[in-house]
Design a protein around this motif. Structure first.
Motif, PDB file in Angstrom:
ATOM      1  N   UNK A 299       0.832  -1.203   0.000  1.00 30.41           N
ATOM      2  CA  UNK A 299       0.000   0.000   0.000  1.00 30.41           C
ATOM      3  C   UNK A 299       0.869   1.256   0.000  1.00 30.41           C
ATOM      4  N   UNK A 300       1.907   1.278   0.798  1.00 35.64           N
ATOM      5  CA  UNK A 300       2.796   2.444   0.841  1.00 35.64           C
ATOM      6  C   UNK A 300       3.533   2.623  -0.476  1.00 35.64           C
ATOM      7  N   UNK A 301       3.919   1.516  -1.096  1.00 37.74           N
ATOM      8  CA  UNK A 301       4.600   1.615  -2.387  1.00 37.74           C
ATOM      9  C   UNK A 301       3.637   2.082  -3.473  1.00 37.74           C
ATOM     10  N   UNK A 302       2.384   1.642  -3.394  1.00 37.82           N
ATOM     11  CA  UNK A 302       1.384   2.143  -4.324  1.00 37.82           C
ATOM     12  C   UNK A 302       1.230   3.661  -4.180  1.00 37.82           C
ATOM     13  N   UNK A 303       1.119   4.142  -2.950  1.00 41.21           N
ATOM     14  CA  UNK A 303       0.917   5.574  -2.721  1.00 41.21           C
ATOM     15  C   UNK A 303       2.111   6.372  -3.231  1.00 41.21           C
ATOM     16  N   UNK A 304       3.324   5.860  -2.991  1.00 36.25           N
ATOM     17  CA  UNK A 304       4.526   6.550  -3.462  1.00 36.25           C
ATOM     18  C   UNK A 304       4.584   6.572  -4.984  1.00 36.25           C
ATOM     19  N   UNK A 305       4.125   5.497  -5.611  1.00 40.12           N
ATOM     20  CA  UNK A 305       4.089   5.449  -7.074  1.00 40.12           C
ATOM     21  C   UNK A 305       3.025   6.395  -7.613  1.00 40.12           C
ATOM     22  N   UNK A 306       1.902   6.503  -6.919  1.00 39.58           N
ATOM     23  CA  UNK A 306       0.781   7.323  -7.386  1.00 39.58           C
ATOM     24  C   UNK A 306       1.196   8.778  -7.581  1.00 39.58           C
ATOM     25  N   UNK A 313      -4.948  11.321  -7.132  1.00 41.64           N
ATOM     26  CA  UNK A 313      -5.791  12.079  -6.196  1.00 41.64           C
ATOM     27  C   UNK A 313      -5.149  12.278  -4.833  1.00 41.64           C
ATOM     28  N   UNK A 314      -3.922  11.791  -4.670  1.00 44.32           N
ATOM     29  CA  UNK A 314      -3.274  11.832  -3.355  1.00 44.32           C
ATOM     30  C   UNK A 314      -2.275  12.964  -3.235  1.00 44.32           C
ATOM     31  N   UNK A 315      -2.231  13.871  -4.217  1.00 38.56           N
ATOM     32  CA  UNK A 315      -1.319  14.997  -4.158  1.00 38.56           C
ATOM     33  C   UNK A 315       0.049  14.653  -4.710  1.00 38.56           C
ATOM     34  N   UNK A 324      -3.417  10.191   3.197  1.00 39.85           N
ATOM     35  CA  UNK A 324      -4.581  10.827   2.570  1.00 39.85           C
ATOM     36  C   UNK A 324      -5.571   9.776   2.090  1.00 39.85           C
ATOM     37  N   UNK A 325      -5.071   8.735   1.449  1.00 32.40           N
ATOM     38  CA  UNK A 325      -5.964   7.681   0.972  1.00 32.40           C
ATOM     39  C   UNK A 325      -6.590   6.927   2.140  1.00 32.40           C
ATOM     40  N   UNK A 326      -5.795   6.620   3.170  1.00 33.21           N
ATOM     41  CA  UNK A 326      -6.320   5.895   4.326  1.00 33.21           C
ATOM     42  C   UNK A 326      -7.381   6.717   5.054  1.00 33.21           C
ATOM     43  N   UNK A 327      -7.135   8.006   5.198  1.00 34.49           N
ATOM     44  CA  UNK A 327      -8.122   8.871   5.852  1.00 34.49           C
ATOM     45  C   UNK A 327      -9.436   8.885   5.073  1.00 34.49           C
ATOM     46  N   UNK A 328      -9.334   8.919   3.743  1.00 30.97           N
ATOM     47  CA  UNK A 328     -10.558   8.898   2.931  1.00 30.97           C
ATOM     48  C   UNK A 328     -11.318   7.593   3.130  1.00 30.97           C
ATOM     49  N   UNK A 329     -10.603   6.456   3.050  1.00 37.52           N
ATOM     50  CA  UNK A 329     -11.270   5.162   3.172  1.00 37.52           C
ATOM     51  C   UNK A 329     -11.844   4.977   4.575  1.00 37.52           C
ATOM     52  N   UNK A 369      -6.595   1.094  -9.406  1.00 38.76           N
ATOM     53  CA  UNK A 369      -6.884   1.611  -8.075  1.00 38.76           C
ATOM     54  C   UNK A 369      -6.765   3.132  -8.053  1.00 38.76           C
ATOM     55  N   UNK A 370      -5.771   3.649  -8.733  1.00 38.61           N
ATOM     56  CA  UNK A 370      -5.614   5.103  -8.803  1.00 38.61           C
ATOM     57  C   UNK A 370      -6.840   5.763  -9.450  1.00 38.61           C
ATOM     58  N   UNK A 371      -7.340   5.141 -10.503  1.00 37.63           N
ATOM     59  CA  UNK A 371      -8.533   5.679 -11.165  1.00 37.63           C
ATOM     60  C   UNK A 371      -9.751   5.568 -10.246  1.00 37.63           C
ATOM     61  N   UNK A 372      -9.877   4.434  -9.565  1.00 37.57           N
ATOM     62  CA  UNK A 372     -10.999   4.249  -8.660  1.00 37.57           C
ATOM     63  C   UNK A 372     -10.999   5.254  -7.522  1.00 37.57           C
ATOM     64  N   UNK A 373      -9.828   5.512  -6.950  1.00 31.30           N
ATOM     65  CA  UNK A 373      -9.727   6.509  -5.885  1.00 31.30           C
ATOM     66  C   UNK A 373     -10.011   7.916  -6.412  1.00 31.30           C
ATOM     67  N   UNK A 374      -9.531   8.197  -7.607  1.00 34.51           N
ATOM     68  CA  UNK A 374      -9.798   9.519  -8.201  1.00 34.51           C
ATOM     69  C   UNK A 374     -11.295   9.746  -8.358  1.00 34.51           C
ATOM     70  N   UNK A 375     -11.992   8.753  -8.889  1.00 37.72           N
ATOM     71  CA  UNK A 375     -13.433   8.897  -9.088  1.00 37.72           C
ATOM     72  C   UNK A 375     -14.164   9.083  -7.764  1.00 37.72           C
TER      73      UNK A 375
END
Length: 551
Positions: A299-306, A313-315, A324-329, A369-375
């Protein structure tokens, strides 16, 4: 029941070969188990057939003849003739050319201690070897779970992933006992399953009510769906198709089943590949914690890649992206999103389930996942995350569920012979989770962890404690592990390969669950072992690269 912990360990659902209900996705996928109907009056096995057996090791054998077993009470099962015929029409497979597939049913004892009693149906599917004059025998496939359908794995991946193997092997997918189109465990109707999957935290009676529902609908089957019996079934299937040795390719939980087979029948092992290896010596609680820590890293590697992608959507701050993603979920618990098309709500549980479904995969699934979070985060549209969660939970577009979650629970609990953890041990586990996987477990409570260890209140008590299995006397076994595998940590593959008496570890360097579909190097090595018997050198590492179809 808290999704993000209760569905882990052997509680994870099948996650191999990018098979998803979302067209084109390459995430965890979970081949959705086909719906089945439990049988109250199971047919008797066919009469035994007498004929010669093929040679002990894989070699060209154009014809298939059944073989028997030393136990006279089991000979009718080993000697049964499977009546292969065209597969019945399946609306879920309307885009698949089924003309090359054959379906059949085998019968096995419900209770191997009483082989003259009730029987269980096992659903089979076969795609015959393309080059029959060079046929090596049968190759049995298992996608994991427990609860994954081998029939779905075969139809979805026979050509795209297993083409090289199909040139020389009859590929056989099977639904294990309790699963899919075999005699299946059924617990909850669609509405009740929907409610349970969307529930953010475990209620005080959730587990007991679920167990009671399973007992009411499938009580006769529950004591007999464990992996030890499934391994015995696998040996009956080996005999029924006429192979003297078992050739097998198992993923995720399929490695657990394959390991138990090798330990029970070492003299009958042919060429076994265990990809995304589970370690039978790990307790369920320790396994749950290890998996969650593994998912945290991915998950952390995904966020860093995003943050390095053009649309994230994570800045742009890698240090803040994961939070940011964890707070949203987590915020979905208080403020779920409602789908404008279906009216369904994306809860915290479903949000995290959808995210973790994509964390099983590689860069392609991270893109989804990036697209899903963006939407969801920017447009307040939860449909894609809901689709990911449905993929994981075995829910189709009409709201119908496969039985994979029911089977997953039943098989796990039939296996779980560990001592139930004490409150102190559960508290220690929660502290570990908060310390080592803070983003994924910030919302978890002690009740959530206790609910994850839900076999204590299950109607059936398991009989398989954590143990080291050696399979002494087996043929060489190939174990595949991936360094960034979140669902089955690499350390499990290392330990399993070291524990088995005759095994070699093949390593894929990179993220994602299982290796065969994520590395052309792994695929080439596995195919070479299964087809030619060539074992890769000990210590071999492969990069993560696109695996060719090999058709």
């Amino acid at each position: 029941m808290n999704t993000t912990l209760a569905h882990l360990s052997r509680r994870i659902l099948p996650a191999v070969l990018g098979i998803t209900v979302i067209a084109g996705c390459g995430g965890s996928g979970g081949a959705p188990a086909a719906k089945g109907t439990p049988s109250s009056a199971l047919p008797a096995p066919s009469a035994p057939a007498t004929s010669s057996s093929p040679s002990p090791s894989p070699s060209p054998t154009p014809t298939v003849t059944p073989s028997g077993d030393a136990d006279p009470a089991l000979k009718p099962f080993y000697g049964q003739q499977i009546a292969w015929s065209s597969c019945p029409a399946d609306p879920a497979k309307k885009d698949v050319d089924m003309s090359d597939f054959q379906c059949g049913t085998a019968h096995v004892p419900l209770d191997y201690g009483n082989p003259g009693g009730d029987t269980v149906d096992l659903a089979l599917m076969r795609k015959q070897a393309v080059h029959q004059d060079q046929r090596l025998g049968s190759l049995f496939l298992n996608p994991g779970g427990p609860g994954g359908s081998g029939l779905d794995l075969l139809t979805n991946a026979a050509t795209s992933s297993f083409g090289n193997l199909n040139n020389r092997y009859d590929l056989i997918g099977f639904d294990p006992r309790g699963v899919g189109k075999s005699t299946a465990v059924h617990c909850l109707d669609d509405s009740a399953r929907d409610q349970l999957d969307a529930q953010d935290h475990a209620g005080p009676t959730s587990v007991k009510d679920f167990g009671a529902a399973c007992e009411a609908k499938s009580g006769k089957l529950l004591p007999f769906v464990g992996t030890v019996n499934a391994a015995r079934d696998l040996d009956v299937l080996r005999g029924a198709v006429g192979d003297q040795k078992l050739n097998y390719l198992g993923f995720s939980y399929g490695t657990y089943l394959g390991t138990f087979y090798a330990n029970q029948f070492p003299d009958r092992t042919g060429r076994l590949v265990l990809d995304g290896a589970m370690d039978p010596s790990v307790s369920p609680l320790d396994g749950d914690v290890a998996q969650m820590v593994g998912f945290e890293g991915v998950y952390e590697r995904f966020a860093a890649d995003c943050v390095n992608q053009s649309q994230c959507p994570l800045g742009s701050d890698a240090g803040a992206a994961a939070k940011k993603a964890a707070d949203f979920l987590d915020g979905l618990q208080a403020h779920p999103l409602t789908s404008p098309t279906s009216g369904r709500k994306l809860t915290q549980a479903l949000g995290w389930t959808g995210a973790m479904d994509m964390l099983y995969g590689d860069a392609k699934s991270w893109e989804y996942l990036r697209i899903g979070l963006t939407q969801a985060m920017q447009k307040h549209q939860p449909d894609l995350l809901l689709a990911f969660a449905d993929d994981y939970n075995g829910r189709d577009q009409q709201g119908h569920f496969s039985n994979q979650a029911d089977a997953n629970q039943a098989i796990n609990c039939a296996d779980d012979g560990s001592t139930p953890p004490t409150d102190d041990q559960l508290q220690q586990a929660l502290q570990q989770l908060h310390a080592k996987a803070p983003y994924l477990t910030n919302h978890m409570t002690l009740d959530d962890v206790r609910a994850a260890m839900d076999c204590a209140d299950w109607p059936v008590h398991g009989s398989t404690p954590p143990q080291v299995l050696k399979a002494t006397g087996s043929a060489p076994i190939l174990v595949v592990g991936s360094t960034g595998d979140d669902a089955t940590p690499y350390a499990w593959a290392q330990h399993l390969a070291g524990s088995l008496a005759n095994a070699t570890l093949l390593t894929r360097d990179g993220d994602g669950h299982t290796g065969y579909d994520k590395s052309s190097c792994i695929k080439t090595a596995v195919d070479a072992f299964l087809i030619d018997g060539t074992m890769p050198a000990a210590g071999t590492h492969c990069p993560t690269t696109a695996a060719s179809s090999g058709s």
